[in-house]
Design an enzyme around this catalytic site. Sequence first.
Site, PDB file in Angstrom:
ATOM      1  N   HIS A  73       0.844  -1.190   0.000  1.00 32.25           N
ATOM      2  CA  HIS A  73       0.000   0.000   0.000  1.00 32.25           C
ATOM      3  C   HIS A  73       0.883   1.245   0.000  1.00 32.25           C
ATOM      4  O   HIS A  73       2.053   1.197   0.402  1.00 32.25           O
ATOM      5  CB  HIS A  73      -0.918  -0.003   1.217  1.00 32.25           C
ATOM      6  CG  HIS A  73      -2.000  -1.035   1.130  1.00 32.25           C
ATOM      7  ND1 HIS A  73      -3.028  -1.100   2.024  1.00 32.25           N
ATOM      8  CD2 HIS A  73      -2.219  -2.037   0.233  1.00 32.25           C
ATOM      9  CE1 HIS A  73      -3.836  -2.089   1.689  1.00 32.25           C
ATOM     10  NE2 HIS A  73      -3.357  -2.683   0.612  1.00 32.25           N
ATOM     11  N   GLU A  75       0.874   3.892   1.868  1.00 31.57           N
ATOM     12  CA  GLU A  75       1.347   4.283   3.201  1.00 31.57           C
ATOM     13  C   GLU A  75       2.541   3.434   3.619  1.00 31.57           C
ATOM     14  O   GLU A  75       3.530   3.947   4.146  1.00 31.57           O
ATOM     15  CB  GLU A  75       0.244   4.098   4.265  1.00 31.57           C
ATOM     16  CG  GLU A  75      -1.055   4.777   3.950  1.00 31.57           C
ATOM     17  CD  GLU A  75      -2.060   3.862   3.262  1.00 31.57           C
ATOM     18  OE1 GLU A  75      -3.228   3.862   3.687  1.00 31.57           O
ATOM     19  OE2 GLU A  75      -1.696   3.169   2.299  1.00 31.57           O
ATOM     20  N   CYS A 101      -5.964   1.178   5.704  1.00 27.38           N
ATOM     21  CA  CYS A 101      -6.493  -0.114   6.144  1.00 27.38           C
ATOM     22  C   CYS A 101      -5.913  -0.411   7.531  1.00 27.38           C
ATOM     23  O   CYS A 101      -5.051   0.325   8.021  1.00 27.38           O
ATOM     24  CB  CYS A 101      -6.102  -1.207   5.142  1.00 27.38           C
ATOM     25  SG  CYS A 101      -4.338  -1.615   5.166  1.00 27.38           S
ATOM     26  N   CYS A 104      -1.979  -0.858   7.554  1.00 29.82           N
ATOM     27  CA  CYS A 104      -1.267   0.419   7.429  1.00 29.82           C
ATOM     28  C   CYS A 104      -1.457   1.264   8.684  1.00 29.82           C
ATOM     29  O   CYS A 104      -0.536   1.970   9.096  1.00 29.82           O
ATOM     30  CB  CYS A 104      -1.723   1.170   6.183  1.00 29.82           C
ATOM     31  SG  CYS A 104      -1.114   0.397   4.658  1.00 29.82           S
TER      32      CYS A 104
END
Length: 146
Positions: A73, A75, A101, A104
Amino acid sequence: MKKETEDKQELLDRRYMRMAFIWAENSYCRRRQVGALLVKEKMIISDGYNGTPSGFENVCEDEADVTKPYVLHAEANAITKVARSNNSSEGATLYVTSSPCIECAKLIIQAGIKRVVYADAYRLSDGVNLLQRAGIELVTIELEKE
C-alpha cells in the site's frame, strides 16, 4: 489569529493532498491507484504509491483482476522508505488519497505519525477506528474532481 492558522493549515492540507493524487498516478495498479506523502515541518520527507516490491514486475493484479497479495500500500511504501533514510517520521503528517487499512494503521501508529489526512474512505473502516483509538488526528479533505 487561530482562525488564520487553521485556514493556512487547510490550504497546506489541500496542496499536499493534490500532490498525493498526482503521486498516485505513478502506480501501475489498474483497480485503484493510491498515493501518499509524509510531511514534517512543511517538508516532504517521504512518498509512496501502491505497487509491487522493488525488483518485482509492475503488475498488481492477476488474470482474474484480483490484487496480488504482495502488493504494498502507498502508506507502507512511504513509511518503509523513510525508515531507510536519515529522516524520522515522529510527529509527521501522512497525506494519503484513501483512508488507511488496518495493517497500514498499525504501521502509522508505530512510525510515530501524529496526523493523517485523507480524501476517500476505504471500504473498511477498521484502520480509521484503530487510528482514532491511538489518538491520531484524522482529517478528511474532499477535493473537487478535475
